[in-house]
Design a protein around this motif. Structure first.
Motif, short mmCIF file in Angstrom:
data_model
loop_
_atom_site.label_atom_id
_atom_site.label_comp_id
_atom_site.label_asym_id
_atom_site.label_seq_id
_atom_site.Cartn_x
_atom_site.Cartn_y
_atom_site.Cartn_z
N VAL A 1 43.85 23.33 5.74
CA VAL A 1 45.16 23.66 5.15
C VAL A 1 46.24 23.01 6.01
CG1 VAL A 1 46.79 25.51 4.61
CG2 VAL A 1 44.35 25.87 4.25
N VAL A 2 47.19 22.36 5.37
CA VAL A 2 48.29 21.74 6.11
C VAL A 2 49.18 22.85 6.66
CG1 VAL A 2 50.31 20.25 5.94
CG2 VAL A 2 48.21 19.64 4.73
N GLU A 3 49.39 22.83 7.98
CA GLU A 3 50.17 23.85 8.66
C GLU A 3 51.59 23.39 8.97
OE1 GLU A 3 49.28 27.15 10.19
OE2 GLU A 3 48.00 26.95 8.42
N GLU A 4 51.77 22.13 9.31
CA GLU A 4 53.08 21.63 9.71
C GLU A 4 53.19 20.13 9.40
OE1 GLU A 4 56.11 21.71 13.59
OE2 GLU A 4 54.10 22.58 13.72
N VAL A 5 54.35 19.75 8.87
CA VAL A 5 54.60 18.34 8.55
C VAL A 5 55.67 17.82 9.50
CG1 VAL A 5 55.35 16.71 6.78
CG2 VAL A 5 54.00 18.72 6.14
N TYR A 6 55.48 16.59 10.00
CA TYR A 6 56.39 16.03 10.99
C TYR A 6 57.20 14.87 10.39
CZ TYR A 6 53.03 18.43 14.00
OH TYR A 6 52.21 19.37 14.57
N PRO A 7 58.53 14.87 10.59
CA PRO A 7 59.34 13.72 10.17
C PRO A 7 58.80 12.44 10.79
CG PRO A 7 60.75 15.56 10.84
CD PRO A 7 59.34 15.93 11.23
N LYS B 1 44.90 23.24 9.70
CA LYS B 1 44.01 24.33 10.14
C LYS B 1 42.69 24.20 9.37
CE LYS B 1 43.57 29.38 9.96
NZ LYS B 1 44.24 30.64 9.52
N ILE B 2 41.59 24.09 10.08
CA ILE B 2 40.27 23.95 9.46
C ILE B 2 39.85 25.30 8.87
CG2 ILE B 2 37.89 23.20 9.77
CD1 ILE B 2 40.11 21.07 10.30
N ILE B 3 39.39 25.29 7.61
CA ILE B 3 39.03 26.57 6.96
C ILE B 3 37.55 26.67 6.62
CG2 ILE B 3 41.34 26.94 6.02
CD1 ILE B 3 40.30 26.01 3.32
N ILE C 1 40.39 26.65 14.13
CA ILE C 1 40.49 25.31 14.72
C ILE C 1 41.68 24.59 14.10
CG2 ILE C 1 39.34 23.07 15.01
CD1 ILE C 1 36.67 24.55 14.64
N TYR C 2 42.53 24.03 14.94
CA TYR C 2 43.68 23.26 14.47
C TYR C 2 43.52 21.81 14.90
CZ TYR C 2 45.90 27.78 13.63
OH TYR C 2 46.20 29.03 13.18
N ARG C 3 43.99 20.89 14.05
CA ARG C 3 43.99 19.48 14.41
C ARG C 3 45.37 18.90 14.15
NH1 ARG C 3 38.98 18.23 15.68
NH2 ARG C 3 37.19 19.10 14.54
N ASP C 4 45.91 18.22 15.14
CA ASP C 4 47.16 17.49 14.98
C ASP C 4 46.77 16.03 14.73
OD1 ASP C 4 49.55 16.10 15.19
OD2 ASP C 4 50.34 17.39 16.78
N LEU C 5 46.90 15.60 13.49
CA LEU C 5 46.41 14.27 13.12
C LEU C 5 47.25 13.14 13.72
CD1 LEU C 5 45.30 14.81 9.41
CD2 LEU C 5 44.02 15.13 11.53
N GLU D 1 44.79 12.70 16.64
CA GLU D 1 43.39 12.40 16.32
C GLU D 1 43.36 11.28 15.28
OE1 GLU D 1 40.63 15.65 16.13
OE2 GLU D 1 42.21 17.10 16.61
N LEU D 2 43.62 10.08 15.73
CA LEU D 2 43.82 8.94 14.84
C LEU D 2 42.56 8.50 14.12
CD1 LEU D 2 46.26 6.78 17.03
CD2 LEU D 2 46.80 8.50 15.29
N GLU D 3 41.40 8.93 14.60
CA GLU D 3 40.14 8.55 13.95
C GLU D 3 39.90 9.36 12.68
OE1 GLU D 3 39.18 12.04 16.54
OE2 GLU D 3 40.44 10.25 16.66
N ILE D 4 40.67 10.43 12.49
CA ILE D 4 40.53 11.29 11.31
C ILE D 4 41.70 11.03 10.35
CG2 ILE D 4 40.40 13.66 10.45
CD1 ILE D 4 39.33 14.48 13.18
N VAL D 5 41.39 10.86 9.06
CA VAL D 5 42.43 10.70 8.05
C VAL D 5 42.19 11.70 6.93
CG1 VAL D 5 42.76 8.24 8.55
CG2 VAL D 5 41.12 8.94 6.78
N ILE D 6 43.20 11.90 6.11
CA ILE D 6 43.07 12.76 4.93
C ILE D 6 42.52 11.93 3.79
CG2 ILE D 6 44.33 14.14 3.23
CD1 ILE D 6 46.27 14.93 5.46
N ASN D 7 41.40 12.37 3.23
CA ASN D 7 40.79 11.63 2.12
C ASN D 7 41.33 12.02 0.76
OD1 ASN D 7 39.18 9.96 3.59
ND2 ASN D 7 37.30 11.15 3.37
N GLY D 8 41.91 13.22 0.65
CA GLY D 8 42.42 13.65 -0.64
C GLY D 8 42.67 15.14 -0.67
N LEU D 9 43.07 15.62 -1.85
CA LEU D 9 43.37 17.04 -2.03
C LEU D 9 42.11 17.80 -2.43
CD1 LEU D 9 46.70 16.71 -4.06
CD2 LEU D 9 46.42 16.97 -1.60
N GLN D 10 42.05 19.07 -2.04
CA GLN D 10 40.95 19.96 -2.39
C GLN D 10 41.56 21.14 -3.13
OE1 GLN D 10 37.69 19.45 -1.68
NE2 GLN D 10 36.87 21.38 -2.43
#
Length: 375
Positions: A323-329, A338-340, A350-354, A357-366
């Motif tokens: 789930v997207v927790e925070e968006v940055y300008p 936040k990993i669910i 578990i939280y990830r600040d993308l 963590e540049l090796e991880i990208v968003i593939n799409g919506l769930q």
């Protein structure tokens, strides 16, 4: 709060944003528990998505302008379009100078000018202008809701580009009325379920010049706003319409509206296709910088549009659901999530600040989450 396609909405969910009918009357109020009958009613009105609250998305997605102002703007645009239709019918009877219609036309344009001032007042007082503009549109009210969305997004882009207030006013005004020529396009063409014929395409393309001609002589509509109505379908490479202008031949504000117009259209359900996901629409816009769109406008667009608003459930490239927790300008494609679908050894979230963590990208919506443990 998250936007969910109607086929994934389940009875028992709670509505997160009020739904209005085509007259601006409240159909379902925010907070109501959805039933099968409520969901069917929404489908009958030609709406294909709705905002819901569930255990995965507790944060609200706030509109950049107040819902009351948005509805007021939609009603004003709708009334102005109807006025255009009446004026055109009157013109065919050789009574173009009828004072009644001219006065009515001026009153509507003055009302639109007042709406522009209200929208500007709300948006200019915000510290940052990040836009999540995926709106719930009905098929009947699509054109009017689209005009308001394009105006809001265009204004956000203008602010990002640091335009002065005079240009911002003309930009917002032109964006609100950019599609007024569509009032003369037959409804059966606008709502057609499959590909348009060459003749139908030609009729649709006439809306830019027809709108421009209707706006002539209106004291409340600036020349720049009229040009936006004329040129918002021109392209940087000269392959647009109506005059195949290119590069610097196209008005700078029309270039902004062109981007906003395409983005909102792509992310809207239409009779002939389902809405594109916001992230795919962003990628389309960015891939067409310097060919279809102005590179400078696309660059501004990439900094203020939010393809993954807070509360959105996404699939990550490493297989995790989050789930997207925070968006940055300036980093809208790399939010904090936040990993669910799994927890660490201490059973903590578990939280990830993308951004990091540049090796991880968003593939799409769930859209559908069935069982956290099995995902």
């Amino acid at each position: 709060m998250r936007l969910v396609p109607i086929q994934y909405v389940k009875a028992g969910s709670f509505l997160a944003k009020t739904i209005y009918d085509d007259r601006g009357t409240i159909l379902l109020r925010e907070g109501v528990q959805l039933t099968e009958n409520y969901i069917k009613r929404v489908v009958q009105l030609g709406m294909f998505s709705m905002y819901i609250n569930d255990e995965y998305s507790e944060k609200n997605v706030e509109d950049i302008i107040k819902p009351e102002l948005r509805q007021k703007a939609v009603r004003t645009i709708k009334d102005t379009f109807y006025s255009f239709e009446k004026f055109n019918l009157n013109a065919t009877k050789n009574n173009v100078q009828d004072k009644k219609y001219i006065t009515e036309k001026q009153n509507y344009f003055k009302a639109i000018g007042d709406i522009v001032k209200e929208i500007m007042e709300e948006m200019l007082c915000k510290k940052t202008v990040l836009i999540n503009i995926v709106d719930i549109k009905s098929m009947d009210n699509y054109t009017y809701q689209h005009c308001v969305n394009v105006a809001v997004l265009s204004l956000a882009l203008g602010i990002q580009l640091q335009l002065d207030k005079k240009k911002l006013y003309d930009l917002c005004l032109g964006a609100l009325i950019h599609d007024i020529g569509k009032a003369l396009v037959p409804e059966e063409i606008l709502k057609k379920n499959n590909k348009l014929t060459e003749e139908e395409t030609s009729i649709v393309r006439e809306h830019t010049k027809r709108g421009y001609d209707f706006l002539k002589g209106s004291i409340d509509i600036s020349a720049t706003a009229r040009i936006i109505a004329l040129e918002h379908h021109e392209r940087e490479d000269g392959k647009g319409y109506p005059d195949m202008r290119k590069d610097d031949e196209i008005n700078e504000l029309a270039k902004i509206v062109a981007v906003a117009d395409v983005y909102d259209a792509l992310t809207s359900d239409r009779p002939y296709r389902k809405a594109m996901s916001p992230n795919d629409a962003v990628e389309y816009i960015m891939a067409n910088g310097q060919t279809q769109f102005s590179y400078d406008v696309v660059k501004a667009f990439s900094k203020c549009i939010v393809p993954y608003p807070e509360g959105t459930i996404v699939r990550l490239s490493n297989g995790e659901i989050a789930v997207v927790e925070e968006v940055y300008p300036n980093f809208v494609l790399r939010p904090k999530v936040k990993i669910i679908n799994k927890k660490n050894a201490k059973d903590e979230a578990i939280y990830r600040d993308l951004r990091n963590e540049l090796e991880i990208v968003i593939n799409g919506l769930q859209y559908e989450v069935t069982d956290e443990k099995s995902l």
